[in-house]
Design an enzyme around this catalytic site. Structure first.
Site, PDB file in Angstrom:
ATOM      1  N   HIS A  60       0.827  -1.205   0.000  1.00 10.32           N
ATOM      2  CA  HIS A  60       0.000   0.000   0.000  1.00 10.32           C
ATOM      3  C   HIS A  60       0.860   1.253   0.000  1.00 10.32           C
ATOM      4  CE1 HIS A  60      -3.924  -1.969   1.648  1.00 10.32           C
ATOM      5  NE2 HIS A  60      -3.321  -2.742   0.749  1.00 10.32           N
ATOM      6  N   GLU A  62       0.723   4.042   1.753  1.00 14.55           N
ATOM      7  CA  GLU A  62       1.119   4.526   3.072  1.00 14.55           C
ATOM      8  C   GLU A  62       2.289   3.713   3.621  1.00 14.55           C
ATOM      9  OE1 GLU A  62      -3.341   5.223   2.594  1.00 14.55           O
ATOM     10  OE2 GLU A  62      -1.950   3.590   2.185  1.00 14.55           O
ATOM     11  N   CYS A 106      -6.614   2.030   5.215  1.00 12.00           N
ATOM     12  CA  CYS A 106      -7.224   0.771   5.636  1.00 12.00           C
ATOM     13  C   CYS A 106      -6.709   0.439   7.040  1.00 12.00           C
ATOM     14  CB  CYS A 106      -6.872  -0.336   4.641  1.00 12.00           C
ATOM     15  SG  CYS A 106      -5.136  -0.858   4.742  1.00 12.00           S
ATOM     16  N   CYS A 109      -2.847  -0.077   7.174  1.00  7.32           N
ATOM     17  CA  CYS A 109      -2.074   1.163   7.072  1.00  7.32           C
ATOM     18  C   CYS A 109      -2.265   2.036   8.303  1.00  7.32           C
ATOM     19  CB  CYS A 109      -2.464   1.913   5.797  1.00  7.32           C
ATOM     20  SG  CYS A 109      -1.950   1.034   4.308  1.00  7.32           S
TER      21      CYS A 109
END
Length: 181
Positions: A60, A62, A106, A109
């Site tokens: 991801h 992040e 999410c 993260c």
């Protein structure tokens, strides 16, 4: 709580669009290091979603930005970064980071953000935006699922295994003279 529009959140959104153009997922992040004494931006790191490129569900945006910053600075925590500890120069005694994300993070993260002790998060789109129009992102469902008791979580069977060894690593960590987590 709403935040002002600023160039960093627009940059995170632009990184999300660029990620799609490069074959990645539609998410981008910018992690900005700020000097605590002057409020001056010292540097920033970019993250793009690479899940579809690498076939790795943890890639991801992040996470990429956090990994880049912690490696670059040589620290685990991205708040109260001491000048004498950080690998990169800073003018003041301490600094901190702000994470700008194109979409509400999410749970994975958000967990990484909490573990890195990033004190400020600014995001643009919500978890609800990520599921509109049949996009199929699970963010809202994941946020809901982790709030449930283990036995009621959908899609994953969760069992706790009771064993005497369960906390042995915690005792070893407590007794070791290592870096604070």
């Amino acid at each position: 709580m709403a935040a002002e529009d600023d160039p960093w959140i627009r940059r995170a959104c632009a990184e999300a669009v660029a990620s799609v153009a490069d074959g990645g997922g539609p998410f981008g992040a910018v992690l900005v290091q700020i000097d605590d004494e002057t409020g001056r931006v010292l540097r920033h790191w970019i993250g793009r979603n690479r899940v579809t490129l690498t076939h790795d569900p943890t890639e991801h945006a992040e996470i990429h930005a956090i990994r880049a910053a912690t490696r670059d600075l040589g620290v685990v925590h991205l708040s109260g970064i001491a000048r004498e500890v950080a690998r990169r120069p800073q003018t003041g005694a301490t600094s901190h980071c702000v994470l700008y994300s194109s979409t509400e993070p999410c749970p994975m993260c958000y967990g990484a953000l909490a573990w890195a002790r990033i004190p400020v998060l600014v995001f643009a789109a919500t978890r609800y935006d990520a599921e509109e129009g049949g996009l199929g992102f699970l963010d809202r469902a994941l946020h809901d699922a982790v709030a449930l008791p283990y036995r009621n979580r959908p899609d994953v069977v969760v069992r706790r295994a009771e064993t005497p060894e369960a906390t042995a690593a915690f005792a070893a960590w407590r007794d070791a003279e290592g870096v604070a987590y």
